[in-house]
Design a protein around this motif. Structure first.
Motif, short mmCIF file in Angstrom:
data_model
loop_
_atom_site.label_atom_id
_atom_site.label_comp_id
_atom_site.label_asym_id
_atom_site.label_seq_id
_atom_site.Cartn_x
_atom_site.Cartn_y
_atom_site.Cartn_z
N PHE A 87 56.51 35.13 46.47
CA PHE A 87 55.35 34.35 46.04
C PHE A 87 54.40 35.11 45.10
CE2 PHE A 87 51.86 31.21 47.69
CZ PHE A 87 52.07 30.38 46.60
N PRO A 88 54.01 36.36 45.42
CA PRO A 88 53.06 37.03 44.51
C PRO A 88 53.58 37.13 43.07
CG PRO A 88 53.19 38.21 46.60
CD PRO A 88 54.27 37.17 46.64
N VAL A 91 53.47 33.72 41.34
CA VAL A 91 52.11 33.37 40.90
C VAL A 91 51.77 34.14 39.62
CG1 VAL A 91 49.66 33.53 41.51
CG2 VAL A 91 51.32 32.76 43.22
N GLU A 92 52.08 35.42 39.61
CA GLU A 92 51.82 36.23 38.41
C GLU A 92 52.60 35.67 37.21
OE1 GLU A 92 49.74 38.46 37.50
OE2 GLU A 92 50.66 39.07 35.60
N TYR A 95 50.95 32.48 35.76
CA TYR A 95 49.74 32.65 34.94
C TYR A 95 49.97 33.55 33.74
CZ TYR A 95 47.30 29.95 38.38
OH TYR A 95 46.92 28.90 39.20
N HIS A 128 52.28 24.48 43.30
CA HIS A 128 52.02 24.23 41.89
C HIS A 128 52.34 25.43 41.02
CE1 HIS A 128 50.19 20.57 43.16
NE2 HIS A 128 49.28 21.17 43.87
N HIS A 129 52.84 26.49 41.61
CA HIS A 129 53.01 27.72 40.83
C HIS A 129 54.38 27.85 40.19
CE1 HIS A 129 49.44 28.44 43.33
NE2 HIS A 129 49.02 29.03 42.26
N ALA A 431 47.37 37.20 36.90
CA ALA A 431 46.40 37.04 37.97
C ALA A 431 45.71 38.36 38.30
CB ALA A 431 47.06 36.46 39.22
N ASN A 432 46.01 39.39 37.49
CA ASN A 432 45.29 40.67 37.58
C ASN A 432 45.40 41.37 38.93
OD1 ASN A 432 44.55 39.57 35.17
ND2 ASN A 432 42.34 39.72 35.49
N GLY B 80 43.41 35.36 44.01
CA GLY B 80 44.56 35.78 43.21
C GLY B 80 45.80 36.06 44.03
N THR B 81 46.65 36.95 43.51
CA THR B 81 47.91 37.22 44.19
C THR B 81 47.71 37.86 45.56
OG1 THR B 81 48.09 39.26 42.90
CG2 THR B 81 49.38 37.38 42.14
N ALA B 84 48.55 35.38 47.89
CA ALA B 84 49.98 35.07 47.92
C ALA B 84 50.75 36.07 48.79
CB ALA B 84 50.54 35.05 46.50
N ASN B 85 50.22 37.29 48.88
CA ASN B 85 50.87 38.30 49.72
C ASN B 85 50.82 37.97 51.21
OD1 ASN B 85 51.87 40.94 48.27
ND2 ASN B 85 50.10 40.22 47.11
N PHE B 87 51.65 35.19 52.41
CA PHE B 87 52.58 34.08 52.67
C PHE B 87 53.66 34.40 53.72
CE2 PHE B 87 55.22 30.55 50.39
CZ PHE B 87 54.80 29.61 51.31
N GLN B 118 41.78 36.70 37.49
CA GLN B 118 42.08 36.71 38.93
C GLN B 118 41.82 35.37 39.61
OE1 GLN B 118 40.78 40.52 40.56
NE2 GLN B 118 41.28 39.82 42.60
N ALA B 119 41.91 34.28 38.84
CA ALA B 119 41.73 32.95 39.41
C ALA B 119 43.07 32.23 39.42
CB ALA B 119 40.72 32.16 38.59
N ILE B 120 43.52 31.84 40.59
CA ILE B 120 44.76 31.06 40.69
C ILE B 120 44.44 29.80 41.48
CG2 ILE B 120 46.07 33.23 40.71
CD1 ILE B 120 46.82 32.53 43.66
N ASP B 121 45.34 28.87 41.47
CA ASP B 121 45.14 27.63 42.20
C ASP B 121 45.39 27.88 43.69
OD1 ASP B 121 45.06 25.11 43.24
OD2 ASP B 121 46.67 24.28 42.01
#
Lengths: 583, 583
Positions: A87-88, A91-92, A95, A128-129, A431-432, B80-81, B84-85, B87, B118-121
């Motif tokens: 997942f991480p 997401v990266e 974006y 959504h990613h 996503a920094n 941010g991610t 996601a970590n 998850f 650093q903004a994700i959904d």
């Protein structure tokens, strides 16, 4: 027809189509349910199969390959939390607009949601990613299903690569037995043997008439700037430079714009704005009427504040990925057009703007700030700012510089200046995150001549596991570990004003000797003693192989003080200069 | 009213309510956006704040605390991610029914989906794997919003803890400045100071009449078995034992049923079924008419196949969590009732079944198999099976045994037999991943007297980062690292029959000296030379502190052969016995 025969033919068709569609690298994490796909991939002569145990690192490793090659990369794992570990990186990739093909093996339908081991709900697992999710049909040998498997393979890659690029997820239900029938004829596909569907992805562009209108609006404008954020396209540098020359607008070049290094014309390139735009006089002096922005949001907070403080400027945002990259919510014109095409077409419709004092003002402030960089150069103790100031000189021609988030990317922005070397600069700026950096850099290193990764200790720690790829795949990497024993960036944030819980919540020292980790992966660890030592070691690095870690130990408080002293002293000079100019 | 005042009061109300609702531990990963919540949590006198840099490990660490304390644990990270970590641990918590309160900081609405850093959904970030998601209202000081914050806090914990327990996700939009106003009156809440809402979670139960009908159907049944999978409730052991005595049914006790260790009555407990149910004669001899199942699916594949091969049995599944744990799709009765209540109420309506030969048959086969375990005991070289056979004896009274997935949990099942010690057995069996095991065990160790973790090298490697918690929080843990340099389980699967890509895709040796990693975290590493050495070291372990890793090096091929030889020789004896019995 046997189950195994169906499984084999179905997967051979799918995997062959991946290779036909341009996939060269697949990163596979070991597992049982994914066995049939893994075995078929391993059989394919045109696929490089990389095995990576930790799925989180594996996905970032694939991301690095995709970033550096501009090709979609496939990742494959078994069912269960294995897939959640992707997942991480997904997401990266979403974006950062990097094409990934995520392949997850799943239990078949009859074993889902009824407590079967290692079965989780993998439908739309990444929400959504991802750009597309498909639950694949169960393997079957019918002509229709074979065509379907080939088409989905081709289509998934096309969707991943089409603008804006991103990840795509296919979920495969596999029944036992999971062993395909491997033989020499596995990929001997009779129907359209050279690939089923060829997809031509398009670029976004606007009409000639629209270009004419933009050219008309820009005519005679003097006070304009071009802001270039992260852009991967190698053609872009020369195109945007021509646009800048035609308009007589300075280019504020983010370190990830690929404009600070290389042999293009650099007269108009401003590389120290992060320093002088901290000064109020300079910002007032340089107020623009036009802002033209390309690429991702720049790293520099000083620059984004400057943009925000000029709400009355015509503010064009050009985005070939059709996004909406405008956190200042100030754009007047949102233009969905491929960036290099935009520059070239606009240039063809523009006459030369006459030379303006405004461009000269930017150039003078830039020059003045550069002169003041000697203050950084003169620091004798190991320092984070000076490290980046010296990097351009120390790195070999053709190097790739991968930079960690948090402080390193900001120091890169402040101190890594224009140079004529071909140095490709990379970072994970979707996503920094501080996660996955080691793995992404190693993926990039697989296809780079000489890769240097500069990152902090928390970032290094977060993805220590990733180092195993260097060991297993014999990748050469040079890692400059800026070790300030904790989260250096927080010393610059308001949190630092509240000492009560600071070290607990933000300083977060790990107190770890990283030498042990490096040795675990058979790497070389060198504790840098001083600048001369670093210079000698980086000189030697040009021929050294494997994992090489150079630890540059710094101090968080001293680092913050050095930065502040530098900015304050430059700021004073800038103010004096501006006052002289306006007198 | 100031922004900071709103932020402070809103979060003080929320955090106070968490503490009132029974949260004692929060695991926080450093970040900027999460600053206000982290600072308010650090101020609360009743919350233990644990700082963990790697969010993946952090979430598993929280999972471990929640598993061992049966209390919801909160985790907090930045945007941010980082989120996601979380998850993988969230997925595990969902399927393992462990209450977690996932708190993510987010950019405020005006900075979302417009390229802000650093903004994700983060809306519904974890999809179907949380029980409840709420996007929180922006901080405000109005009475209504304060009550809302308190109510959501209480409600989120209640939902996480209510059957079936699981993770809940709250997403908080925070604007800058991110610093709350901390003072001594932070938690001086005037309205309902002892907590806003008290929630009473209920247990599922069925009517007296329904119990009567089940009792009626069970009357006079001789050939019945009770199967107990993973169950955490400590009351369950004695209740199910009484049920077994009343029915004269054997209990097939999974190692995670907590029935193999302890001082309850063990006459009816069958602990070697995983071995003798591999034998066709035994399976035929023992065909049941009734199967009563509690808890998660048992580890033993031999047992699940046995169940599947008896489709005509009355098959009751009792699930207090209202799930559908029936991968054999053979249940005749799905009963949503808390397991201990079920046993107690049913016992009260049952008369004693008369003693049956069927129970005796199970007991005899169990005894015969145990006699044959001497073959394992006699192995002189270090062996995976013998390790688990000896563990009950070697572990101290009151120990917690945490076991990794893949081979260790299966060897535990086969070789860890009934004992009178109080040994709590734990594993991550929600999704059976090899990820996060070190961290989950360390979370459990935080609240256990003496914790022993037994796991393989790939599992250890996957979560090496997790060890940092032991160093930072001074947790004592004993880790028996079964190092067979790769994926041992694959040697038992059909993949092993296909040597061409076996080592590449499945064997996956890491060739790592783990001693380096252990030393990085200031742990003790001991390479076990022989059985006597292990015995001495585990004896010493009773007083040793910190991280202690005992490496037991084994060989994948030899291990497979040892297992097969053992099963074959026992199988022969079982067949002979069954033939004698039936003559």
């Amino acid at each position: 027809m046997s189950h195994q025969e169906s499984l084999t033919v179905y997967l051979a068709a799918f995997v062959a189509e991946l290779a036909h569609s341009g996939i060269t690298d697949v990163v596979v994490s070991p597992g049982s349910r994914s066995t049939p796909m893994a075995l078929v991939m391993a059989e394919h002569p045109d696929l490089n199969v990389h095995i990576h145990v930790d799925e989180r690192s594996a996905a970032f490793f694939a991301l690095g390959i995709a970033k550096v090659t501009n090709r979609p990369v496939a990742i494959l794992c078994t069912s269960g939390t294995a897939a959640a570990n992707y997942f991480p990186a997904i997401v990266e990739a979403h974006y950062a607009r990097v094409p990934l093909l995520v392949l997850t093996a799943d239990r078949p339908h009859e074993l889902r949601e009824i407590g079967a081991p290692q079965a989780i709900d993998q439908m739309h697992l990444y929400g959504h990613h991802v750009k597309w999710f498909a639950e694949m049909a169960p393997p079957e040998k019918s002509e229709e299903i074979i065509r379907y498997a080939r088409t989905v393979g081709s289509r998934a890659i096309a969707i991943a690569a089409n603008v804006p690029a991103g990840p795509v997820h296919l979920n495969f239900p596999f029944r036992e037995p999971l062993i395909p029938l491997l033989d020499d004829n596995l990929f001997k596909i009779t129907e359209r043997p050279k690939g089923y569907v060829k997809v031509q992805n398009g670029d976004l562009t606007i009409s000639e008439k629209a270009f004419g209108q933009i050219a008309e609006r820009l005519k005679g404008k003097e006070r304009g700037i071009i802001v270039c954020g992260n852009i991967a396209d190698e053609q872009f540098a020369s195109s945007v430079t021509r646009l800048s020359e035609r308009l007589n607008f300075p280019i504020l070049a983010d370190p990830l714009s690929q404009l600070r290094s290389g042999k293009h014309e650099t007269d108009n390139i401003i590389d120290t704005y992060d320093t002088f735009l901290r000064n109020e006089d300079a910002k007032f002096f340089l107020k623009p009427d036009v802002i033209i922005r390309f690429g991702a949001i720049p790293v520099s907070k000083a620059l984004t504040i400057f943009i925000k403080e000029n709400p009355n400027a015509d503010h064009y945002i050009i985005d070939g990925g059709g996004g909406w990259r405008d956190p200042a919510v100030l754009s007047t014109d949102m233009i969905f057009c491929e960036e290099t095409i935009f520059c070239d077409k606009l240039v063809s419709q523009l006459n030369d703007n006459s030379a303006s004092g405004y461009l000269h003002d930017w150039q003078q402030l830039n020059a003045l700030t550069k002169e003041n960089m000697t203050r950084v150069e003169e620091l004798t103790e190991l320092s984070e700012g000076k490290l980046f100031y010296q990097l351009a000189e120390m790195l070999p021609e053709g190097a790739t510089l991968f930079v960690g988030n948090s402080m390193p990317i900001r120091d890169l922005d402040s101190f890594f200046l224009n140079n004529e070397k071909n140095i490709k600069v990379m970072a994970n700026r979707g996503a920094n995150g501080i996660d996955g950096t080691v793995s992404t850099a190693l993926g990039a290193a697989l296809y780079s001549k000489s890769l240097y990764l500069v990152l902090g200790d928390l970032t290094f720690f977060h993805d220590l596991n990733g180092l195993v790829a260097a060991k297993k795949f014999h990748i050469d990497i040079h890692i400059i570990l800026v070790n300030n024993n904790g989260g250096g960036i927080f010393s610059f944030l308001p949190q630092a004003g509240h000492p009560k819980h600071f070290e607990l919540l933000f300083g977060t020292p790990l107190d770890i000797e990283f030498e042990h980790a490096v040795r675990m992966f058979n790497g070389q660890f060198t504790k840098i003693m001083d600048w001369n030592h670093l210079r000698i070691e980086l000189e030697k690095s040009r021929v050294s192989k494997g994992i090489n870690v150079y630890e540059v130990a710094t101090n968080r408080d001293r680092n913050r003080d050095e930065h502040r002293e530098f900015w304050q002293s430059v700021s004073q000079e800038i103010s004096n200069f501006v006052k002289d100019e306006r007198r």
